[in-house]
Every structure is written in C-alpha cells, then in structure tokens.
Scaffold this motif. Sequence first.
Motif, PDB file in Angstrom:
ATOM      1  N   PHE A 139       0.853  -1.192   0.000  1.00 29.12           N
ATOM      2  CA  PHE A 139       0.000   0.000   0.000  1.00 29.12           C
ATOM      3  C   PHE A 139       0.883   1.233   0.000  1.00 29.12           C
ATOM      4  N   GLU A 140       0.450   2.247  -0.710  1.00 30.88           N
ATOM      5  CA  GLU A 140       1.132   3.537  -0.668  1.00 30.88           C
ATOM      6  C   GLU A 140       0.117   4.635  -0.397  1.00 30.88           C
ATOM      7  N   GLY A 141       0.530   5.578   0.387  1.00 31.36           N
ATOM      8  CA  GLY A 141      -0.265   6.767   0.641  1.00 31.36           C
ATOM      9  C   GLY A 141       0.611   7.981   0.421  1.00 31.36           C
ATOM     10  N   LYS A 142       0.019   9.024  -0.093  1.00 30.37           N
ATOM     11  CA  LYS A 142       0.764  10.275  -0.272  1.00 30.37           C
ATOM     12  C   LYS A 142      -0.169  11.420   0.072  1.00 30.37           C
ATOM     13  N   TYR A 143       0.354  12.349   0.846  1.00 26.85           N
ATOM     14  CA  TYR A 143      -0.394  13.549   1.180  1.00 26.85           C
ATOM     15  C   TYR A 143       0.396  14.746   0.686  1.00 26.85           C
ATOM     16  N   VAL A 144      -0.242  15.575  -0.134  1.00 29.67           N
ATOM     17  CA  VAL A 144       0.359  16.804  -0.635  1.00 29.67           C
ATOM     18  C   VAL A 144      -0.366  17.959   0.027  1.00 29.67           C
ATOM     19  N   TYR A 145       0.379  18.751   0.783  1.00 26.66           N
ATOM     20  CA  TYR A 145      -0.215  19.859   1.518  1.00 26.66           C
ATOM     21  C   TYR A 145      -0.665  20.953   0.552  1.00 26.66           C
ATOM     22  N   GLY A 146      -1.755  21.611   0.906  1.00 23.63           N
ATOM     23  CA  GLY A 146      -2.275  22.705   0.106  1.00 23.63           C
ATOM     24  C   GLY A 146      -2.420  23.952   0.943  1.00 23.63           C
ATOM     25  N   GLY A 147      -2.797  25.003   0.304  1.00 21.77           N
ATOM     26  CA  GLY A 147      -3.041  26.243   1.027  1.00 21.77           C
ATOM     27  C   GLY A 147      -1.891  27.220   0.911  1.00 21.77           C
ATOM     28  N   GLU A 166       4.311  29.400   3.939  1.00 20.04           N
ATOM     29  CA  GLU A 166       5.359  30.325   4.360  1.00 20.04           C
ATOM     30  C   GLU A 166       6.618  30.029   3.556  1.00 20.04           C
ATOM     31  N   GLU A 167       7.703  30.686   3.914  1.00 19.45           N
ATOM     32  CA  GLU A 167       8.976  30.454   3.230  1.00 19.45           C
ATOM     33  C   GLU A 167       9.460  29.020   3.443  1.00 19.45           C
ATOM     34  N   ASN A 168       9.255  28.481   4.633  1.00 14.38           N
ATOM     35  CA  ASN A 168       9.633  27.114   4.966  1.00 14.38           C
ATOM     36  C   ASN A 168       8.358  26.346   5.315  1.00 14.38           C
ATOM     37  N   TYR A 169       8.154  25.190   4.662  1.00 15.24           N
ATOM     38  CA  TYR A 169       6.917  24.453   4.897  1.00 15.24           C
ATOM     39  C   TYR A 169       7.078  22.976   4.557  1.00 15.24           C
ATOM     40  N   LEU A 170       6.190  22.163   5.135  1.00 13.16           N
ATOM     41  CA  LEU A 170       6.111  20.745   4.821  1.00 13.16           C
ATOM     42  C   LEU A 170       5.302  20.614   3.542  1.00 13.16           C
ATOM     43  N   SER A 171       5.893  20.014   2.524  1.00 14.36           N
ATOM     44  CA  SER A 171       5.275  19.922   1.204  1.00 14.36           C
ATOM     45  C   SER A 171       4.481  18.628   1.015  1.00 14.36           C
ATOM     46  N   THR A 172       5.115  17.474   1.297  1.00 15.09           N
ATOM     47  CA  THR A 172       4.467  16.178   1.093  1.00 15.09           C
ATOM     48  C   THR A 172       4.911  15.183   2.166  1.00 15.09           C
ATOM     49  N   ILE A 173       4.087  14.168   2.349  1.00 14.14           N
ATOM     50  CA  ILE A 173       4.475  12.991   3.125  1.00 14.14           C
ATOM     51  C   ILE A 173       4.115  11.773   2.285  1.00 14.14           C
ATOM     52  N   ASP A 174       5.090  10.905   2.067  1.00  7.99           N
ATOM     53  CA  ASP A 174       4.894   9.645   1.347  1.00  7.99           C
ATOM     54  C   ASP A 174       4.993   8.497   2.332  1.00  7.99           C
ATOM     55  N   TYR A 175       4.089   7.532   2.195  1.00  8.03           N
ATOM     56  CA  TYR A 175       4.058   6.353   3.049  1.00  8.03           C
ATOM     57  C   TYR A 175       4.101   5.120   2.146  1.00  8.03           C
ATOM     58  N   THR A 176       4.963   4.174   2.458  1.00  6.07           N
ATOM     59  CA  THR A 176       5.001   2.897   1.758  1.00  6.07           C
ATOM     60  C   THR A 176       4.862   1.797   2.798  1.00  6.07           C
ATOM     61  N   TYR A 182      10.227  18.742   2.914  1.00  9.46           N
ATOM     62  CA  TYR A 182      10.060  20.132   3.311  1.00  9.46           C
ATOM     63  C   TYR A 182      10.635  21.021   2.214  1.00  9.46           C
ATOM     64  N   ILE A 183      10.099  22.207   2.095  1.00  9.64           N
ATOM     65  CA  ILE A 183      10.711  23.246   1.286  1.00  9.64           C
ATOM     66  C   ILE A 183      11.306  24.231   2.291  1.00  9.64           C
ATOM     67  N   LEU A 184      12.633  24.300   2.307  1.00  9.21           N
ATOM     68  CA  LEU A 184      13.351  25.159   3.246  1.00  9.21           C
ATOM     69  C   LEU A 184      14.163  26.170   2.450  1.00  9.21           C
ATOM     70  N   GLU A 242      14.532  16.264   2.205  1.00  8.43           N
ATOM     71  CA  GLU A 242      13.784  15.081   2.601  1.00  8.43           C
ATOM     72  C   GLU A 242      14.262  14.531   3.939  1.00  8.43           C
ATOM     73  N   PHE A 243      13.283  14.030   4.707  1.00  7.56           N
ATOM     74  CA  PHE A 243      13.530  13.430   6.012  1.00  7.56           C
ATOM     75  C   PHE A 243      12.806  12.086   6.041  1.00  7.56           C
ATOM     76  N   TYR A 244      13.432  11.082   6.652  1.00  2.00           N
ATOM     77  CA  TYR A 244      12.965   9.705   6.560  1.00  2.00           C
ATOM     78  C   TYR A 244      12.714   9.099   7.937  1.00  2.00           C
ATOM     79  N   ALA A 245      11.779   8.141   7.968  1.00  2.00           N
ATOM     80  CA  ALA A 245      11.516   7.363   9.178  1.00  2.00           C
ATOM     81  C   ALA A 245      10.922   6.022   8.769  1.00  2.00           C
ATOM     82  N   THR A 246      11.099   5.049   9.641  1.00  2.00           N
ATOM     83  CA  THR A 246      10.537   3.713   9.436  1.00  2.00           C
ATOM     84  C   THR A 246       9.879   3.282  10.738  1.00  2.00           C
TER      85      THR A 246
END
Length: 177
Positions: free
Chosen positions: A39-47, A50-60, A73-75, A81-85
């Motif tokens: 399964f994959e999920g992806k969330y793309v933030y809208g709205g 600011e200058e620095n923001y979280l853009s997307t989160i991908d889940y596998t 993030y857009i910094l 990109e930042f990763y976690a498991t």
Amino acid sequence: MKKIVAVLGTIMIMLSMVGCGLAKPTDPAELKKNSGTMFEGKYVYGGIVEENYLSTIDYTVKYDGTVEMTKEYILLGAPCEFYATATLTDSELTAIYDASKASLKKNDFGNYMIDGWDGGIWTFTFYEAGSTSGEELFHGSFSGGNNALDTFRNILEHYSNTVDFYNADGDAEPALN
C-alpha cells in the motif's frame, strides 16, 4: 489522542466489515508471507505557505508490516527530505489490507463526493501480493466520514506524528511554526 483515533478507526473498519457480511479480517501471518509493497499513501499539503513548509508525506506499507515514510520540506526554496521507518501492528496491517481489498471490490470511491476539504490531496494505492503495478484506490480531498479513507489516514498519520524523522546526514526534521 491520535493513537486512540487510529485504534478506533481500525476497530470501526473491522466492525463495519463484519457487520456488512464480508469475510473476517485477514490473518496477518498470511499477509507477512508475501514480500514487497502492499500500500502507498501520499499527502500533498495545500493552502498558503510560508517560506519554509512541509510539502508532502509519502508512506510505503510493506507486506511485512513495515511502513517507510518520507517528509519533504521546502526550506528557503529548496526541497529537503527526512525519513523514518516504523512497524504497524497486526491489526493495523490487516485493516489497511482488508479496507483496500473491499474498496477495490466495491469501487468505493468511483463516485465519492467530498463535503469538505482538509487543505491537501491524498492518494492511496494498493498492490496485490507479488505485483509491482498498483491500483489507485483514491485521489482527492476528504474531510472524514468514510470508513476506509479514515482508516488509511488515521493509521498513517499516527506514525508520521509519533516517530522521529532524519535526513540523510542524520539531522532531525525542522520544527516549523
């Protein structure tokens, strides 16, 4: 609180499947015999951003219950990109699998209408065991109230909100205001 919401969402989907006369939840040991992406999920933030923001989160989500997550993030105008498991519980793994299979069978979201917007776009994709070609279950925005969509979102967000993310250099994700 988010963990409670995730657990309740999982219980709700499992109860709704039993109540509708569908098969009992899948045995997690049987799922874990498979390998690859389930399964994959992806969330793309809208709205407005600011200058620095979280853009997307991908889940596998893998058939073994592992969930790999990437936050982009857009910094200062550049993507980082930042990763976690993490590892899903057996009930979370089977809830995602069973909700995906039921959604495919019923074409749950073919005519799904949203009555609200949470500010971003979700995409959920399911992969049959052994397949590298996914079946898109949903692409769009929703505000809640659909058991399958709520199950997917609640389980995935629980982990992205409770684990630590690091970039390739070992730096922790930024704390944005």
